[in-house]
Write an enzyme that holds these catalytic residues in place. Structure first.
Site, mmCIF file in Angstrom:
data_model
loop_
_atom_site.group_PDB
_atom_site.id
_atom_site.type_symbol
_atom_site.label_atom_id
_atom_site.label_comp_id
_atom_site.label_asym_id
_atom_site.label_seq_id
_atom_site.Cartn_x
_atom_site.Cartn_y
_atom_site.Cartn_z
ATOM 1 N N GLU A 188 4.002 3.668 -22.101
ATOM 2 C CA GLU A 188 3.543 2.284 -22.135
ATOM 3 C C GLU A 188 3.944 1.512 -20.878
ATOM 4 O O GLU A 188 3.965 0.277 -20.869
ATOM 5 C CB GLU A 188 4.087 1.593 -23.385
ATOM 6 C CG GLU A 188 3.615 2.238 -24.679
ATOM 7 C CD GLU A 188 4.198 1.558 -25.893
ATOM 8 O OE1 GLU A 188 3.728 0.468 -26.230
ATOM 9 O OE2 GLU A 188 5.115 2.116 -26.513
ATOM 10 N N SER A 241 1.671 1.181 -28.728
ATOM 11 C CA SER A 241 0.386 0.908 -28.069
ATOM 12 C C SER A 241 -0.654 1.984 -28.347
ATOM 13 O O SER A 241 -1.576 2.186 -27.561
ATOM 14 C CB SER A 241 0.562 0.744 -26.547
ATOM 15 O OG SER A 241 1.296 -0.419 -26.254
ATOM 16 N N SER A 255 -2.465 -10.197 -26.001
ATOM 17 C CA SER A 255 -1.595 -9.730 -27.078
ATOM 18 C C SER A 255 -1.517 -10.730 -28.224
ATOM 19 O O SER A 255 -1.552 -11.944 -28.027
ATOM 20 C CB SER A 255 -0.194 -9.436 -26.537
ATOM 21 O OG SER A 255 -0.227 -8.377 -25.608
#
EC number: 6.3.2.4
Length: 365
Positions: free
Chosen positions: A15, A199, A334
């Site tokens: 990530e 993720s 996000s």
């Protein structure tokens, strides 16, 4: 007098690229009249870089195919004040004191995945005696490991879909026995995930045995422990948690993936997934989501922040807890900050609260 905040980003997990974009958003939103920001980047090979050129250095070395869409990436060369603080990638030992520049009051570890979100960096900062944003060592470790997380959820009586833990070496030694075990306990489709990753990195949806074999091989690239979960036709409901001993919960949101499910591409690369805040669910269900999210956060002894994800069965209406993310994404797309903004807490104020909670936790620990 301003507070010196070291924003830690990059890291040695899958990530890495997401962390770069999260950290850029945090750095840009911290009030310069209140904070002196020190960027500290961790390269994929374990180098710690401090200074205004750290972000540009890591972006230049990043995998461009994995950088989230819609973000600005600095292209300038390393600045004159750029220094290599330390290198943790080799076999030699590194003093904890050498990993951060002097005078740091609090660290904001905007790191996602193993060697960052899993308690390792949190333990390092505990040894250094530095305040840091987010969950402590134990909560970070449990929140990163999907199998341990599910055990904590089960102990707290939270609703969980059926799942199995597969160990990589057992699958490699006897794949047929592994397939038979999974098919005896679960029905297709199933989701196959590295136990320690976020993720949606390394995650696959398997619809038959051939797909299961491919999915296990993909997850095994990232972890020796693999979680296999029952798949259902589900809506993805999320909620944000903020606080230490008296945490608060935001209004819930819903993510509608652009693809068949919310994989890495749908989250960060495609840019077509839809977000609904507040989630279009009943008031009673919204309250249930918030209640269970608080229980999940407390079941792992969370602190500072977390995003709690749920699956809402489209057919039965049953609500299942999926996971807790102890350092959720802070990219422009996000959900964590967006849900707080919809709840009345804007992004800069949210960062102020997180830093205050970090300093508070250090004082009372």
């Amino acid at each position: 007098m301003s507070t010196t905040v070291a924003v830690l980003f990059g890291g040695q997990s899958g990530e890495h690229e997401v962390s770069l974009v999260s950290a850029q958003a945090v750095i840009a939103a911290l009030d310069p009249t209140r904070y002196r920001v020190v960027p500290v980047g961790i390269s994929k090979d374990g180098r710690w870089l401090a200074g205004s050129g750290a972000m540009a250095a890591l972006v230049a070395a990043a995998d461009s195919t994995r950088l989230p869409a819609g973000a600005h990436y600095p292209q300038e060369d390393l600045e004159a004040d750029e220094v290599e603080v330390a290198h943790t990638g080799g076999a030699g030992q590194v003093s904890v004191a050498r990993l951060l520049p002097p005078g740091v009051d609090v660290v904001f570890p905007v790191l996602h995945g193993p060697r960052g979100e899993d308690g390792t960096v949190q333990g390092l900062l505990e040894l250094a005696g530095v305040a840091y944003v987010g969950c402590g060592v134990a909560a970070s470790a449990v929140g990163m490991d999907k199998a341990l997380m599910k055990a904590a959820f089960a102990a707290a009586g939270l609703p969980l879909l059926p799942w199995l833990l597969v160990r990589r070496h057992e699958w490699q030694q006897n794949p047929e026995a592994t397939y038979n075990q999974i098919e005896a306990a679960l029905t297709y489709p199933v989701f196959v995930k590295p136990a320690n990753m976020g993720s949606s990195v390394g995650v696959s949806k398997a619809k038959d045995r051939d797909g299961l074999a491919e999915a296990l091989a993909e997850a095994a690239r990232y972890d020796r422990r693999i979680v296999v979960e029952q798949g259902i036709p589900a809506r993805e409901i999320e909620v944000s948690v903020l606080g230490n001993d008296e945490p608060e919960v935001s209004i819930p949101g819903e993510v509608v993936p652009s693809g068949e499910w919310y994989d890495y591409h749908a989250k960060y690369l495609g840019g077509q997934s839809a977000i609904h805040i507040p989630a279009p669910i009943s008031a009673d269900l919204s309250e249930e989501v918030r209640r269970l999210a608080l229980r999940a956060f407390q079941s792992i002894d969370g602190a500072g922040l977390a995003r709690v994800d749920f699956l809402l069965d489209k057919e039965s209406g049953q609500l299942w807890i999926n996971e807790v993310n102890t350092m959720p994404g802070f990219t422009p797309i996000s959900m964590y900050a967006k849900m707080w903004a919809a709840s009345g807490l804007d992004y800069p104020t949210l960062l102020d609260r997180l830093i205050s909670l970090a300093l508070e936790r250090k004082r009372i620990s």
